[in-house]
Design a protein around this motif. Structure first.
Motif, PDB file in Angstrom:
ATOM      1  N   HIS A  72      49.926   1.562  35.740  1.00 19.81           N
ATOM      2  CA  HIS A  72      49.964   3.018  35.758  1.00 19.81           C
ATOM      3  C   HIS A  72      50.047   3.560  34.343  1.00 19.81           C
ATOM      4  O   HIS A  72      50.213   2.818  33.366  1.00 19.81           O
ATOM      5  N   ARG A 104      44.735  13.357  38.050  1.00 18.22           N
ATOM      6  CA  ARG A 104      45.209  12.557  39.182  1.00 18.22           C
ATOM      7  C   ARG A 104      46.673  12.177  39.015  1.00 18.22           C
ATOM      8  O   ARG A 104      47.457  12.236  39.958  1.00 18.22           O
ATOM      9  N   TRP A 105      47.076  11.813  37.798  1.00 16.79           N
ATOM     10  CA  TRP A 105      48.469  11.438  37.537  1.00 16.79           C
ATOM     11  C   TRP A 105      49.409  12.619  37.777  1.00 16.79           C
ATOM     12  O   TRP A 105      50.453  12.485  38.409  1.00 16.79           O
ATOM     13  N   ARG A 164      48.812  15.278  39.608  1.00 18.70           N
ATOM     14  CA  ARG A 164      48.810  15.613  41.029  1.00 18.70           C
ATOM     15  C   ARG A 164      49.715  14.662  41.812  1.00 18.70           C
ATOM     16  O   ARG A 164      50.394  15.083  42.753  1.00 18.70           O
ATOM     17  N   LEU A 165      49.706  13.410  41.420  1.00 22.80           N
ATOM     18  CA  LEU A 165      50.581  12.452  42.085  1.00 22.80           C
ATOM     19  C   LEU A 165      52.043  12.832  41.880  1.00 22.80           C
ATOM     20  O   LEU A 165      52.854  12.754  42.814  1.00 22.80           O
ATOM     21  N   ARG A 166      52.407  13.243  40.675  1.00 22.59           N
ATOM     22  CA  ARG A 166      53.778  13.677  40.410  1.00 22.59           C
ATOM     23  C   ARG A 166      54.162  14.812  41.344  1.00 22.59           C
ATOM     24  O   ARG A 166      55.235  14.809  41.953  1.00 22.59           O
ATOM     25  N   PHE A 189      45.123  16.563  46.752  1.00 19.54           N
ATOM     26  CA  PHE A 189      44.466  15.371  47.275  1.00 19.54           C
ATOM     27  C   PHE A 189      43.663  15.727  48.519  1.00 19.54           C
ATOM     28  O   PHE A 189      43.987  16.699  49.225  1.00 19.54           O
ATOM     29  N   LEU A 200      46.142  10.164  49.070  1.00 15.50           N
ATOM     30  CA  LEU A 200      47.429  10.077  48.372  1.00 15.50           C
ATOM     31  C   LEU A 200      48.012   8.679  48.482  1.00 15.50           C
ATOM     32  O   LEU A 200      48.482   8.108  47.484  1.00 15.50           O
ATOM     33  N   THR A 250      46.337   6.200  46.242  1.00 14.08           N
ATOM     34  CA  THR A 250      46.702   6.416  44.839  1.00 14.08           C
ATOM     35  C   THR A 250      48.079   5.834  44.538  1.00 14.08           C
ATOM     36  O   THR A 250      48.281   5.184  43.499  1.00 14.08           O
ATOM     37  N   VAL A 251      49.038   6.052  45.426  1.00 12.84           N
ATOM     38  CA  VAL A 251      50.377   5.475  45.247  1.00 12.84           C
ATOM     39  C   VAL A 251      50.288   3.957  45.239  1.00 12.84           C
ATOM     40  O   VAL A 251      50.933   3.280  44.413  1.00 12.84           O
TER      41      VAL A 251
END
Length: 225
Positions: free
Chosen positions: A31, A168-169, A171-173, A194, A200, A203-204
């Motif tokens: 990551h 993307r990073w 959005r993941l947060r 997403f 999602l 991605t995780v």
């Protein structure tokens, strides 16, 4: 083989987060964040790019594939964005701060962030403002008076990711904050930009090596800013 859950408290800041708890199962993953791992029990055992490492303080640079060799290891894990923190800063933290979340959170709050080009900072602010919308790197470059190639070059040099991958990073947060705050994975995925919960979850899995549907409910959220 049954996966063991990650457990503990997740302290989430704008450019870093702390996990104080116990490691669970995780397949090899890589990551964006640098990762500093501090043992709060026995020395930690980790595999980094296929090579075994063991110690009370382990540092995994950004984008390096790694995985825990054992689940159930008590630890304090710091995930620090390379645009804000250098590896040298994290090495100094490992040598000077006890493995306690309160102490580490306070040191991180006081620690100077790495300098960024003003146009990169403006682009990051604009990106966060429209995070859940469709983001055009070309439009982002226009807003900060750069060509697309200039913006991508500055991101590569100072951020360490392309615009698309940083979106993307981030959005993941946002999705993790929402999911840990009680939203379903579907709700969190849509609210963070997403396509759906499957997007999602993939991605995780890719970035952290864990299953979102099984792991997130065992973590407690605390926002640092």
């Amino acid at each position: 083989m049954q996966e063991e859950h990650w457990q503990g408290a997740l302290w989430l800041g704008r450019d870093h987060c702390l996990l104080a708890g116990v490691s669970g199962s995780a397949r090899p993953h890589a990551h964006y964040a640098h990762q500093l791992l501090l043992a709060t029990g026995e020395p930690l055992r980790l595999s980094v790019e296929g090579r075994a490492q063991s110690g009370r303080a382990l540092l995994v640079p950004s984008q390096r594939a790694h995985a825990f060799e054992l689940a159930g290891q008590p630890l304090l894990a710091l995930y620090a964005e390379p645009l804000a923190f250098s590896l040298e800063q994290l090495e100094q933290l490992a040598a000077s701060v006890p493995a306690e979340p309160e102490a580490l959170a306070e040191r991180l709050r006081q620690l100077p962030r790495l300098p960024l080009d003003a146009r990169v900072r403006q682009a990051l602010d604009a990106l966060d403002e429209q995070l859940v919308e469709r983001i055009s790197a070309r439009e982002l470059a226009r807003r900060v008076s750069l060509s697309l190639s200039q913006l991508e070059r500055l991101f590569a040099e100072q951020v360490g990711l392309s615009v698309r991958r940083l979106v993307r990073w981030r959005r993941l947060r946002l999705a993790l904050v929402l999911a840990l705050d009680g939203a379903s994975l579907t709700e969190a995925a849509h609210a963070a930009g997403f396509a759906d919960s499957a997007h999602l979850s993939r991605t995780v899995r890719e970035l952290f090596g864990i299953r979102a549907d099984r792991s997130l409910r065992h973590l407690r959220l605390r926002l640092l800013d």
